[in-house]
Scaffold this active site. Structure first.
Site, PDB file in Angstrom:
ATOM      1  N   HIS A 267       0.844  -1.202   0.000  1.00 47.60           N
ATOM      2  CA  HIS A 267       0.000   0.000   0.000  1.00 47.60           C
ATOM      3  C   HIS A 267       0.875   1.247   0.000  1.00 47.60           C
ATOM      4  CE1 HIS A 267      -3.202   2.709   0.534  1.00 47.60           C
ATOM      5  NE2 HIS A 267      -3.541   2.482   1.794  1.00 47.60           N
ATOM      6  N   HIS A 308      -0.785   0.362 -11.969  1.00 45.79           N
ATOM      7  CA  HIS A 308      -1.539   0.620 -10.742  1.00 45.79           C
ATOM      8  C   HIS A 308      -2.709  -0.337 -10.690  1.00 45.79           C
ATOM      9  CE1 HIS A 308      -3.961   2.783  -7.724  1.00 45.79           C
ATOM     10  NE2 HIS A 308      -2.847   3.394  -7.383  1.00 45.79           N
ATOM     11  N   ASP A 366       3.741   7.004  -7.451  1.00 50.08           N
ATOM     12  CA  ASP A 366       4.788   6.567  -6.530  1.00 50.08           C
ATOM     13  C   ASP A 366       6.170   6.654  -7.163  1.00 50.08           C
ATOM     14  OD1 ASP A 366       3.028   5.716  -4.341  1.00 50.08           O
ATOM     15  OD2 ASP A 366       2.370   4.178  -5.736  1.00 50.08           O
TER      16      ASP A 366
END
Length: 430
Positions: A267, A308, A366
Site C-alpha cells: 500500500h 496501478h 509513486d
C-alpha cells in the site's frame, strides 16, 4: 442512500428467486444491494472486497479505466494546478471549495494548531533511535488521544471539527520530529509565518545553529505531493479507518490504525520500493538486464512504480507529478546523481517500449514522488510517513462522513472451510 430507480436484479438459487435492488450513484457503475441475502440464508464471497461497495460516499470518485480522479467532483489535475493542499483539505472536509475569507480562516486555524504538547517530546525518547519512522508515527498519533480529552465526543460535530484541524496541523510536526529523533538533532518548532509545506521542510531540515529558508520550488513540490496523496477513495488504509471508526473508537486511534495499514509495502510502501529497486539496479549499464528480467514471467523481479491496481490508464496524479519532478530536478541540478539518472532512463523506456505500452504499465505517482523525495534529501524510510501526512485529511473526511450519519459496526462474513462439529477427546485417549 443511492437511488434504485425501481430496478432490481434477480438471483435464482435452489429454485428460489431473490429480488435485489440495483442502486445508482451520481456517476460510475451501478451496484447490486445484497443486504437481503442474509435473511434468505446466504451472503456473498468476495476476497479483497474487489467487487463490493462497503459504503456510500460523496468524497472521491475514481474511474481507473479512463484515468479519472475527482475530489468532490473536481478533477485532480485542476486541483493540483490551481489549488493547494490546505484548500483541498477544506474541500474534502466540507464538500465545497472555500470562499477567500473562509480559506484564510481555515489556514490560520491550522497554523494555530501546529505545535504538539511538550510532553510528547518525552514520549519520543521511549523509542529506539533506529526505530522505523512509521512505528513511531503509529505510537505518537494514537497517543494524541491522551492529550486532547476536550474533543473526543464523536457525536459532537464541533469536537469532530476541532480534532480534524488538530490532526491535519500536527501530522507534519510529528513527521518531522520522527526524522529529527532518528538522526539525533533537536526538534524544530513550527513557524506560523510559513505555509504548510514550507513549514514542514523547515522542521525537517532546519537547525537552531543557522537560518534555514525553504526553497519555494521545493516547497511547492512538497505541497503537491501532499495534495496528490490526500485521498484515494476506499483503499486499504481508508477502509481500515472506517472499520476502526465503526466501533466508536476515538479519531486519533482510527488515524493510527490507518497509518498502520498504510505501512504495508503493498500500500503505502510503493514509493519506498521504487528507491529500493533503483538501488538494486545500481548502474545505468544494468538497466537492460533488469528490463529483460521484468519481462520474464518466471522471474519474480518487477519494475516498481509502474502500473496501478486501480488505474488501467495513465494515473492522472502521475501526469502532474511528472511535471513537478522536472521542476525539482531542474532546480536542484541533480544530473550527477546516478540513481536519478537510472530513474529517468527507466521512465523513457516505459513510455516507449512496446511491452510496457501494451500492458499499460505507465509510471505512476509513486515512481515520481519517490524520485522527488530522494532529490530533496528525504530518507527512503520517511517516504511512507509523508504519504501518511498527506492522506490524513482523506482519512478524517471519510471517518467524519461515516460518523455523521447512520452506520453499522463493520463485521465482514467468511466462508468457513474448517472441520465440521466434532466432540472433544480427552488427552489420554488421543
Amino acid at each position: 442512500m443511492a437511488d434504485t430507480g425501481g430496478r432490481t436484479a434477480q438471483l435464482s438459487i435452489d429454485g428460489k428467486t431473490i429480488d435485489l435492488p440495483v442502486r445508482d450513484g451520481t456517476i460510475g457503475p451501478a451496484v447490486i444491494d445484497v443486504g437481503k441475502l442474509t435473511a434468505n440464508g446466504y451472503f456473498t464471497y468476495d476476497p479483497g472486497f474487489v467487487s463490493t461497495a462497503s459504503c456510500d460516499s460523496a468524497i472521491t470518485y475514481i474511474d481507473g479505466d479512463q484515468g479519472v480522479l475527482l475530489h468532490r467532483g473536481y478533477p485532480i489535475e485542476q486541483l493540483a494546478e490551481q489549488s493547494d493542499y490546505l484548500e483541498l483539505c477544506y474541500l474534502l472536509l466540507n464538500g465545497e471549495l472555500p470562499s477567500a475569507a473562509a480559506k484564510t480562516t481555515f489556514v490560520d486555524t491550522i497554523k494555530r494548531h501546529t505545535m504538539v504538547h511538550e510532553q510528547l517530546v518525552h514520549l519520543f525518547r521511549g523509542f529506539r533511535r533506529d526505530a522505523h519512522p512509521m512505528a513511531v508515527m503509529c505510537g505518537v498519533t494514537g497517543a494524541l488521544s491522551a492529550f486532547y480529552h476536550d474533543s473526543l465526543d464523536i457525536t459532537n460535530e464541533q469536537h469532530r471539527r476541532i480534532t480534524a484541524h488538530r490532526l491535519i496541523a500536527k501530522m507534519p510536526t510529528l513527521a518531522a520530529m520522527s526524522y529529527k529523533y532518528s538522526i539525533g538533532q533537536p526538534f524544530m518548532y513550527p513557524r506560523n509565518d510559513l505555509d504548510y509545506a514550507a513549514n514542514f521542510l523547515y522542521m525537517m531540515f532546519g537547525t537552531p545553529c543557522e537560518n534555514y529558508e525553504p526553497n519555494p520550488v521545493i516547497a511547492r513540490a512538497m505541497d503537491r505531493i501532499f495534495l496528490l496523496h490526500a485521498d484515494h477513495e476506499q483503499n486499504a488504509s481508508t477502509s481500515t479507518v472506517r472499520m476502526a471508526g465503526s466501533t466508536g473508537a476515538n479519531p486519533f486511534a482510527c488515524i493510527a490504525a490507518g497509518i498502520a495499514a498504510l505501512w504495508g509495502p503493498a500500500h503505502g510502501g510503493a514509493n519506498e520500493a521504487v528507491l529500493t529497486m533503483l538501488n538494486e539496479i545500481g548502474d545505468e549499464r544494468h538497466i537492460d538486464k533488469f528490463i529483460k528480467r521484468a519481462k520474464d514471467k518466471d522471474d519474480p523481479f518487477r519494475i516498481m512504480g509502474f502500473g496501478h491496481r486501480v488505474y488501467k490508464n495513465y494515473d492522472p496524479r502521475a501526469k502532474v507529478m511528472q511535471e513537478t519532478c522536472r521542476e525539482v530536478l531542474g532546480q536542484l541540478g541533480t544530473e550527477d546523481d546516478p540513481i536519478l539518472r537510472i530513474a529517468q532512463r527507466l521512465e523513457k523506456i516505459a513510455l516507449e517500449d512496446d511491452y510496457f505500452v501494451e500492458k499499460r504499465l505507465y509510471p505512476n505517482v509513486d515512481f515520481y514522488s519517490g524520485i522527488i523525495l530522494k532529490a530533496i534529501g528525504i530518507p527512503t524510510e520517511l517516504f511512507t510517513v509523508i504519504f501518511a501526512t498527506g492522506r490524513t485529511p482523506g482519512w478524517i473526511a471519510h471517518w467524519n462522513e461515516m460518523i455523521s450519519g447512520p452506520y453499522k459496526i463493520g463485521r465482514p462474513r467468511q466462508l468457513y472451510l474448517g472441520p465440521p462439529r466434532r466432540d472433544f477427546v480427552p488427552v489420554d485417549r488421543r
